[in-house]
Design an enzyme around this catalytic site. Structure first.
Site, PDB file in Angstrom:
ATOM      1  N   ASP A 218      -6.657  -6.425   6.868  1.00  0.00           N
ATOM      2  CA  ASP A 218      -7.987  -6.115   7.382  1.00  0.00           C
ATOM      3  C   ASP A 218      -8.965  -5.950   6.226  1.00  0.00           C
ATOM      4  O   ASP A 218      -8.628  -6.163   5.061  1.00  0.00           O
ATOM      5  CB  ASP A 218      -7.951  -4.859   8.259  1.00  0.00           C
ATOM      6  CG  ASP A 218      -7.323  -3.667   7.535  1.00  0.00           C
ATOM      7  OD1 ASP A 218      -7.133  -3.748   6.298  1.00  0.00           O
ATOM      8  OD2 ASP A 218      -7.020  -2.677   8.201  1.00  0.00           O
TER       9      ASP A 218
ATOM     10  N   TYR B 253       1.330  -4.615  12.961  1.00  0.00           N
ATOM     11  CA  TYR B 253       0.254  -3.833  12.347  1.00  0.00           C
ATOM     12  C   TYR B 253      -0.516  -3.053  13.406  1.00  0.00           C
ATOM     13  O   TYR B 253      -0.883  -3.587  14.449  1.00  0.00           O
ATOM     14  CB  TYR B 253      -0.687  -4.779  11.607  1.00  0.00           C
ATOM     15  CG  TYR B 253      -1.674  -4.074  10.702  1.00  0.00           C
ATOM     16  CD1 TYR B 253      -1.244  -3.158   9.759  1.00  0.00           C
ATOM     17  CD2 TYR B 253      -3.043  -4.336  10.804  1.00  0.00           C
ATOM     18  CE1 TYR B 253      -2.139  -2.517   8.923  1.00  0.00           C
ATOM     19  CE2 TYR B 253      -3.947  -3.700   9.973  1.00  0.00           C
ATOM     20  CZ  TYR B 253      -3.489  -2.794   9.042  1.00  0.00           C
ATOM     21  OH  TYR B 253      -4.380  -2.152   8.211  1.00  0.00           O
TER      22      TYR B 253
ATOM     23  N   GLU C  66       0.793  -1.232   0.000  1.00  0.00           N
ATOM     24  CA  GLU C  66       0.000   0.000   0.000  1.00  0.00           C
ATOM     25  C   GLU C  66       0.823   1.278   0.000  1.00  0.00           C
ATOM     26  O   GLU C  66       0.384   2.294  -0.521  1.00  0.00           O
ATOM     27  CB  GLU C  66      -0.944   0.006   1.206  1.00  0.00           C
ATOM     28  CG  GLU C  66      -2.040  -1.034   1.099  1.00  0.00           C
ATOM     29  CD  GLU C  66      -2.970  -1.005   2.287  1.00  0.00           C
ATOM     30  OE1 GLU C  66      -3.493   0.064   2.606  1.00  0.00           O
ATOM     31  OE2 GLU C  66      -3.175  -2.062   2.899  1.00  0.00           O
TER      32      GLU C  66
ATOM     33  N   GLU D  34     -10.266  -3.298   4.833  1.00  0.00           N
ATOM     34  CA  GLU D  34      -9.904  -2.297   3.836  1.00  0.00           C
ATOM     35  C   GLU D  34      -8.766  -2.785   2.952  1.00  0.00           C
ATOM     36  O   GLU D  34      -8.772  -2.580   1.740  1.00  0.00           O
ATOM     37  CB  GLU D  34      -9.521  -0.987   4.521  1.00  0.00           C
ATOM     38  CG  GLU D  34      -9.376   0.170   3.561  1.00  0.00           C
ATOM     39  CD  GLU D  34      -9.373   1.512   4.252  1.00  0.00           C
ATOM     40  OE1 GLU D  34      -9.465   2.522   3.548  1.00  0.00           O
ATOM     41  OE2 GLU D  34      -9.290   1.544   5.485  1.00  0.00           O
TER      42      GLU D  34
ATOM     43  N   ASP E 282      -2.745  -4.640   3.414  1.00  0.00           N
ATOM     44  CA  ASP E 282      -3.023  -4.978   4.813  1.00  0.00           C
ATOM     45  C   ASP E 282      -4.066  -6.079   4.917  1.00  0.00           C
ATOM     46  O   ASP E 282      -4.921  -6.236   4.038  1.00  0.00           O
ATOM     47  CB  ASP E 282      -3.490  -3.742   5.575  1.00  0.00           C
ATOM     48  CG  ASP E 282      -2.385  -2.695   5.691  1.00  0.00           C
ATOM     49  OD1 ASP E 282      -1.205  -3.082   5.595  1.00  0.00           O
ATOM     50  OD2 ASP E 282      -2.701  -1.508   5.874  1.00  0.00           O
TER      51      ASP E 282
ATOM     52  N   ARG F 256      -3.471  -1.444  13.252  1.00  0.00           N
ATOM     53  CA  ARG F 256      -4.939  -1.386  13.254  1.00  0.00           C
ATOM     54  C   ARG F 256      -5.456  -2.746  13.710  1.00  0.00           C
ATOM     55  O   ARG F 256      -5.555  -3.678  12.918  1.00  0.00           O
ATOM     56  CB  ARG F 256      -5.476  -1.034  11.863  1.00  0.00           C
ATOM     57  CG  ARG F 256      -5.111   0.376  11.438  1.00  0.00           C
ATOM     58  CD  ARG F 256      -5.814   0.781  10.150  1.00  0.00           C
ATOM     59  NE  ARG F 256      -5.472   2.146   9.775  1.00  0.00           N
ATOM     60  CZ  ARG F 256      -4.486   2.485   8.963  1.00  0.00           C
ATOM     61  NH1 ARG F 256      -3.740   1.535   8.429  1.00  0.00           N
ATOM     62  NH2 ARG F 256      -4.221   3.748   8.679  1.00  0.00           N
TER      63      ARG F 256
ATOM     64  N   HIS G  21      -5.663  -9.824  13.992  1.00  0.00           N
ATOM     65  CA  HIS G  21      -4.258  -9.491  14.159  1.00  0.00           C
ATOM     66  C   HIS G  21      -3.846  -9.653  15.610  1.00  0.00           C
ATOM     67  O   HIS G  21      -4.660  -9.800  16.507  1.00  0.00           O
ATOM     68  CB  HIS G  21      -3.989  -8.047  13.719  1.00  0.00           C
ATOM     69  CG  HIS G  21      -4.386  -7.766  12.310  1.00  0.00           C
ATOM     70  ND1 HIS G  21      -3.767  -8.351  11.237  1.00  0.00           N
ATOM     71  CD2 HIS G  21      -5.339  -6.954  11.800  1.00  0.00           C
ATOM     72  CE1 HIS G  21      -4.326  -7.916  10.117  1.00  0.00           C
ATOM     73  NE2 HIS G  21      -5.291  -7.072  10.433  1.00  0.00           N
TER      74      HIS G  21
END
Length: 947
Positions: free
Chosen positions: A104, A328, A16, A106, A102, A330, A375
């Site tokens: 997640d 990570y 990203e 998103e 990532d 988030r 996570h």
């Protein structure tokens, strides 16, 4: 999506961010090309940006087809077209594609969008990792998987839900409150929380109470030293403290409330009294370490301990993650991997001793509603943690501070409890009065005998310092021991209203209520500030008056959609979609259109009825004074019937509300004061002897000021002025039209802080309107030097060089030699002239020119001499990195210069965007459950996301 091994060749890895790609590239071999998508490459366009042929289709309102399965229409973001072109170029030379965004929702959606746009014809692997270390990247390569369609569905549902919510409710706010406002699923609820707290403060009634404190010392000095205690009971009845009063200022318990007279009398009566220990209680003390950081708790602690805003904390954490220092950032999980637990325990034993580590590893359960456990908790990266001293030379100040916080919290989470003893003493005495009274004082203290995890870390608190638990020691006394009492003091106290939210406490409340996701809280808080709903005062969040209007409208007409439980339940529904337990289209249909058991958003908006905008924008202060939220800001009004809006007699009284006055500070007395002050406004002070114009004093939004009243130009005036103008001619000899005169602008001047609107004189006004005052010319440069008053105080001005002066009175007394003396001194920070760059980041890889950060008229900005980009509002100069500066400049170049009228040419380019962004990738295996969506007509499929 194929995951079988392919022939050895070039492998393309897409992440990203550029910073992340640089770190990962260092861990992979020469056969790998690592590049970045720089976040999302496409999104829902504004409906106005849709191609002309689609604006009248079902897509026209939201860029989402609500009539056909809520299919979205995506386009590549204009600033990402070059990125997409480069990704396609790299893909042509690759034999395998690794989507390493990532892990997640998103990140999964970003990977899906990349597939949709790039249409790869080579094997595609989904690669996920929670930390950027060599070991983690190696493990990720060995454990690739397919794209998780359910996670994609959950994220797409959230995106479409937010579009429906905002685009249906925001226009109502525009019509009834003001343009430029917005409603959002989480931001509206966050604003409501802040407004509700301010309402509580406005309704709060303070209560007064008194207490006594004294210093005591054992008569046997060997038993300990002096300590303080507070009066706890009188004649067996508890003495009232702040906790015994409700928000209306009334006692809610049977406690005795002492007033000043009673407290003073009791103090005198205790003078010379004999004190003894009436009771001793001791019990074991044990305190467990806090769990490792989640996104929410990291934001809270960063706010409390480091004074970082939620957004800044997340930006710093992002950089630490991308550069391989932490996992990570988030996450809702408090769990640690077995490797992390081993690393934490080993480091604790090494640094604090083996006895600081418990026999068994600690396991933490998540306490937040709707927690996702995808996570680990946020921790230092790697199978062995690097200490802050090991990484200090490689990190910026804020990066090191945050890493230190994460490291300490992680290590402490696997350490032993802190233990000790808590003791409570009760000290009694009988007053020397004709009617003796028994007064009992109380004191408590904690002695930590084994610090355990406290040797590494102690969690912060939002409680005031005097309420925070502190370690203290009491003397070793027993019941019956004699004490000497002295320095008895009677103190007055006033109860305090509920504390305003800080970013930390608002994040904590949102998480506890299960509203939104912690990863979005930073953006949510920034949004409600950018919209003008909330501002900060110190660390406290203060709502604006317009926030009161917005929240009232939402509560009265969209109550369900700002209900805390409803908003939290939405997160649970999104989780169910992510688990494959619910369908996206069915859920959106029920949310928007409703069902037999649930009312939908569309019917609510369609049947709002008449909304009284005047009532929505009125906040009562007293029975006859209200705050009106108007087009030009809030103001006070008295003399209008609050129910009918009728004016009984004459014009209503009005007064501007100072911008820096918080809503809870606008009491009835303050409102009366502002109205009284405003009553002196528009008062004629006299006439200017030179012009003959009336000079008046007015009360404005930004304070009182004086101005001259210049009559409007009449037709005769205009004709006379035109006649006096010389006639000019074109080259062909024809006369040019004469320029119509504009209405002269009146001179104005703000009152000094030492001046009063009720007593200001004509002489004062003429002096104020004469500003700026010319002092003379600089003998060296010849530039004129003036002195004037500004928003931030009085100052000198010479060309573009401004210098502050100490007082407003100096404006009329300072001389040219004094001004030259000020200019002869080095300029202080904040000036724009002769100021070196605020930061330097070396050469830009694109332009080859030096990147610097400079102070500009509207704040600091990044530039390479060709391209300028303002430093993001949420970032500090100290936090900027070279990579971030390069990325911001690159994004600005990709957007290109702003051109007038460019939007008119945009529609012609839209069909190409439609064609590029919606085709189905060859490598994707569409699940059976999406077959229905795939059967849509070719025309519609081209305009929508293919599933």
């Amino acid at each position: 999506m194929p995951t079988k091994a392919a022939p050895t060749g070039r492998k393309l890895v897409i992440v990203e961010s550029p910073a992340k790609s640089k770190t990962i590239a260092g861990y992979l071999g020469a056969d790998f090309d690592v590049t970045a998508s720089v976040g999302h490459i496409r999104d829902l366009p504004q409906p106005s940006e849709l191609p002309t042929e689609l604006k009248k289709s079902p897509l026209g309102k939201f860029a989402v087809d609500v009539e056909n399965g809520f299919e979205p229409y995506y386009v590549v973001n204009p600033d990402k077209k070059k990125t997409v072109t480069e990704l396609k170029r790299l893909l042509k030379g690759a034999d395998e594609l690794y989507l390493a965004t990532d892990g997640d929702r998103e990140g999964e959606a970003i990977a899906w969008h990349l597939l949709q746009v790039l249409k790869p014809k080579v094997p595609v692997h989904r690669m996920v990792f929670t930390e950027i270390t060599r070991e983690a990247i190696t493990r990720a390569l060995e454990n690739v998987r397919e794209l998780d369609e359910d996670l994609v569905d959950a994220q797409e549902t959230r995106r479409i839900l937010d579009r429906l919510y905002g685009y249906e409710i925001s226009p109502v706010l525009w019509r009834k409150v003001g343009r430029g406002l917005s409603a959002g699923r989480v931001q509206s609820v966050a604003t409501r929380l802040v407004v509700e707290r301010e309402r509580e403060r406005m309704a709060f009634v303070a209560a007064e109470y008194w207490d006594l404190t004294a210093e005591f010392e054992p008569e046997d000095a060997s038993k300990g030293s002096a300590f303080q205690a507070k009066l706890a009971s009188l004649d067996g009845a508890k003495v009232a403290t702040g906790r015994d009063f409700d928000d209306n200022g009334r006692l809610k318990t049977k406690a005795v409330c002492l007033d000043g007279q009673a407290a003073a009398a009791l103090k005198d009566a205790l003078d010379g009294a004999r004190f003894s220990v009436a009771g001793v209680e001791s019990k074991p003390y044990r305190r467990r370490p806090a769990a490792p950081f989640t996104t929410s708790t990291l934001q809270q602690e960063a706010s409390r301990k480091l004074r970082l805003s939620s957004r800044n904390a997340m930006q710093v954490a992002q950089r630490l993650y991308e550069n391989g220092y932490i996992t990570y950032m988030r996450t809702d999980s408090t769990a640690l991997s077995s490797q992390a637990v081993s690393a934490a325990r080993a480091q604790a034993a090494e640094l604090y001793g083996q006895d600081s580590v418990p026999a068994k590893p600690r396991v933490y359960a998540s306490k937040s509603a709707n927690a996702q456990e995808a996570h680990e908790a946020i921790r230092p990266a790697g199978d062995r943690f690097r200490t802050p001293s090991e990484v200090a030379s490689k990190l910026s100040r804020d990066e090191l501070r945050l890493y230190d916080l994460i490291w300490k919290r992680t290590v402490a989470s696997q350490m032993e409890d802190a233990t000790g003893q808590t003791a409570s003493l009760r000290i009694a005495a009988t007053t020397n009065e004709p009617t003796p009274r028994e007064a009992v004082f109380a004191a408590s203290g904690t002695v930590i005998t084994f610090r355990g995890f406290l040797a590494a870390y102690e969690e912060g608190t939002d409680a005031p310092a005097d309420e925070a638990k502190q370690e203290s020691r009491l003397p070793n006394v027993v019941q019956g021991d004699k004490l000497t009492g002295r320095e008895i003091e009677a103190s007055e106290h006033v109860t305090s209203p509920p504390a305003r939210y800080t970013e930390a406490s608002l994040v904590k409340t949102l998480e506890e209520k299960g509203i939104g996701r912690p990863s979005t809280y930073a953006a949510t808080i920034s949004t409600i500030m950018d919209r003008g709903y909330v501002r900060t005062r110190g660390s406290a969040l203060v709502p604006s008056w317009i926030a009161f209007s917005v929240v009232r409208l939402l509560e009265e007409h969209f109550g369900t959609y700002v209900d805390y439980d409803f908003t939290a339940d939405l997160e649970g529904d999104l989780d169910a979609i992510a688990r494959g337990e619910a369908g996206r289209a069915e859920w959106l249909r029920e949310f928007y259109f409703g069902s037999d058991s649930k009312q939908g958003l569309e019917p609510v908006v369609s049947n709002l009825g008449e909304i009284d905008a005047r009532a929505i924008n009125s906040i009562p202060i007293t029975s006859d004074i209200v705050v009106r939220v108007g087009k030009f800001g809030p103001y006070l009004e008295r003399g209008v019937d609050t129910e009918t809006g009728e004016i009984p007699e004459g014009a209503p009284e009005r007064a501007n509300i100072p911008e820096d006055l918080a809503p809870d500070e606008l009491t009835a007395a303050k409102a009366e004061e502002l109205l009284e002050q405003a009553s002196h406004g528009d008062r004629v002070l006299g006439q200017d002897p030179e012009s003959g114009y009336d000079v008046v004093v007015k009360d404005g939004r930004y304070g009182a000021y004086v101005t001259e009243v210049i009559p409007e130009l009449t037709d005769e005036d205009i004709e006379r002025i035109l006649a006096e103008q010389p006639t000019e001619y074109y080259k062909n000899g024809k006369p040019k039209p004469k320029k119509k005169p504009a209405q002269p602008k009146p001179r104005t001047g703000s009152l000094f802080k030492s001046m009063d609107i009720a007593t200001v004189t004509l002489e004062d006004a003429l002096k104020l309107m004469s500003l700026p005052r010319v002092l003379g010319a600089d003998p060296e440069s010849g530039e004129e030097i003036t002195v004037q008053n500004g928003r931030f105080g009085p100052y000198l001005k010479k060309g573009s060089d401004s210098r502050s002066i100490e007082t407003e009175e100096q404006i009329f007394t300072i001389t040219l030699p004094e001004a030259l003396e000020i200019y002869s001194q080095p300029k202080q920070r904040g000036a724009r002239k002769a100021v070196p760059p605020l930061a330097e980041f070396g050469e830009d890889p694109t332009s080859g020119k030096k990147i610097v950060v400079k102070e500009g008229r509207f704040g600091p900005y990044i530039t390479d001499g060709e391209t300028n980009i303002t430093v993001p509002r949420s970032s500090s100069i100290e936090e900027l990195t070279r990579e971030q500066a390069i990325e911001l400049l690159a994004e600005k170049r990709a957007r290109g210069p702003v051109k007038r009228g460019a939007a008119k040419k945009a529609p012609a380019k839209k069909p190409a965007a439609k064609k590029t962004t919606t085709a189905k990738p060859a490598a994707k295996k569409a699940p059976a459950k999406k077959a229905t969506a795939a059967k849509t007509s070719t025309a519609k499929a081209a305009a929508k996301k293919t599933e």
